[in-house]
Design an enzyme around this catalytic site. Structure first.
Site, PDB file in Angstrom:
ATOM      1  N   HIS A   1     -11.020   3.202  65.704  1.00 46.37           N
ATOM      2  CA  HIS A   1      -9.869   3.752  64.984  1.00 46.37           C
ATOM      3  C   HIS A   1     -10.328   4.784  63.954  1.00 46.37           C
ATOM      4  CE1 HIS A   1      -6.714   1.024  66.449  1.00 46.37           C
ATOM      5  NE2 HIS A   1      -7.737   0.213  66.652  1.00 46.37           N
ATOM      6  N   PRO A   2      -9.716   5.969  63.989  1.00 50.52           N
ATOM      7  CA  PRO A   2     -10.051   6.981  62.986  1.00 50.52           C
ATOM      8  C   PRO A   2      -9.365   6.644  61.657  1.00 50.52           C
ATOM      9  CG  PRO A   2      -8.302   7.786  64.386  1.00 50.52           C
ATOM     10  CD  PRO A   2      -8.714   6.441  64.945  1.00 50.52           C
TER      11      PRO A   2
ATOM     12  N   ALA B   1       0.124   1.949  61.809  1.00 55.78           N
ATOM     13  CA  ALA B   1       0.750   3.105  61.176  1.00 55.78           C
ATOM     14  C   ALA B   1       2.041   3.550  61.865  1.00 55.78           C
ATOM     15  CB  ALA B   1      -0.237   4.269  61.148  1.00 55.78           C
TER      16      ALA B   1
ATOM     17  N   ILE C   1      -4.353  -0.120  59.591  1.00 58.05           N
ATOM     18  CA  ILE C   1      -2.964  -0.518  59.435  1.00 58.05           C
ATOM     19  C   ILE C   1      -2.209  -0.065  60.665  1.00 58.05           C
ATOM     20  CG2 ILE C   1      -2.300   1.614  58.236  1.00 58.05           C
ATOM     21  CD1 ILE C   1      -0.427  -0.146  56.481  1.00 58.05           C
TER      22      ILE C   1
ATOM     23  N   GLU D   1       0.375   7.727  66.583  1.00 54.16           N
ATOM     24  CA  GLU D   1       0.420   6.563  65.698  1.00 54.16           C
ATOM     25  C   GLU D   1       0.386   6.959  64.224  1.00 54.16           C
ATOM     26  OE1 GLU D   1      -1.614   3.405  68.805  1.00 54.16           O
ATOM     27  OE2 GLU D   1      -2.841   4.258  67.223  1.00 54.16           O
TER      28      GLU D   1
ATOM     29  N   PHE E   1     -10.023   1.704  56.867  1.00 58.59           N
ATOM     30  CA  PHE E   1      -8.754   1.064  56.515  1.00 58.59           C
ATOM     31  C   PHE E   1      -7.903   1.034  57.769  1.00 58.59           C
ATOM     32  CE2 PHE E   1      -4.256   1.713  55.212  1.00 58.59           C
ATOM     33  CZ  PHE E   1      -4.044   0.473  54.613  1.00 58.59           C
TER      34      PHE E   1
END
Length: 169
Positions: free
Chosen positions: A73-74, A123, A121, A89, A119
Site C-alpha cells: 500500500h502506498p 480510504a 486506512i 481508493e 499509515f
C-alpha cells in the site's frame, strides 16, 4: 447454493487457473499467506463465503504477514503511479489543497517513523480531511492497538477489492 446460482464474476474467479487466481488475489492483498489461504478454499458458492474466508485469513496473519500486506500500500496522498486501484481508493486526496497534501505528507512520515510502516486506512469514500483527522487521532495509539486497527482497515480494503474482483459481468 447451487453452482447455477453462483454469480458470473465469482464463477469466473473460481475457474481461473491457479496461478492467475493467485495473481489476482495478490493484487487485492500483498500478503502471501492471505492469498494462499483464499486460493486453497476455492471454489466459493457465494461472494459472502469469499469475504468470510478473507476475514478469517486476516485474523490469522502474523506480524510478518501484516508487514507484507502493508508493503503493498502506498502512503495516503501518494498513490502508485499508473495504478488505478490506489488512485481510485485515494480519490479523496485528489482534490485536496496543496496545504492539506503537505500536511498529509508530514503526518505520513511521522506515523511511519513511530510505527515502522505506512499509515493504512480504508480510504474509499473518505475525504482528505477525514484521512488527515484519522492519522492525527491514531498516531498517539500504542503500537499493539494500532496494529489491530491496521488489521481491521486492511480487512475492509480487502473486502472492497474482492468485491471488484468478483463483481458480475
Amino acid at each position: 447454493m447451487t453452482s447455477t446460482s453462483t454469480p458470473p464474476g465469482l464463477t469466473r474467479f473460481n475457474t481461473l487457473e491457479e496461478h492467475a487466481a493467485y495473481t489476482a488475489l495478490r493484487e487485492a492483498c500483498a500478503s502471501t499467506a492471505w492469498a494462499k489461504r483464499l486460493l486453497a478454499a476455492r471454489p466459493y458458492a457465494a461472494a459472502e463465503d469469499l469475504y468470510a474466508a478473507s476475514d478469517a485469513a486476516m485474523a490469522e496473519l502474523t506480524a510478518g504477514d501484516l508487514d507484507e500486506a502493508m508493503a503493498g500500500h502506498p502512503p495516503i496522498g501518494r498513490p502508485k503511479p499508473g495504478d488505478p486501484t490506489s488512485a481510485r481508493e485515494q480519490s479523496g486526496m485528489a482534490g485536496a489543497s496543496d496545504a492539506l497534501k503537505a500536511e498529509m505528507l508530514e503526518l505520513n512520515l511521522a506515523y511511519q517513523e513511530r510505527f515502522g510502516h505506512v499509515f493504512l486506512i480504508c480510504a474509499t469514500g473518505r475525504t482528505g480531511e477525514q484521512m488527515r483527522d484519522a492519522v492525527r487521532e491514531r498516531i498517539g495509539n500504542p503500537p499493539e492497538r494500532e496494529r489491530e486497527i491496521v488489521r481491521t482497515e486492511l480487512g475492509k480494503i480487502n473486502r472492497i477489492r474482492l468485491a471488484r474482483l468478483v463483481e458480475d459481468d
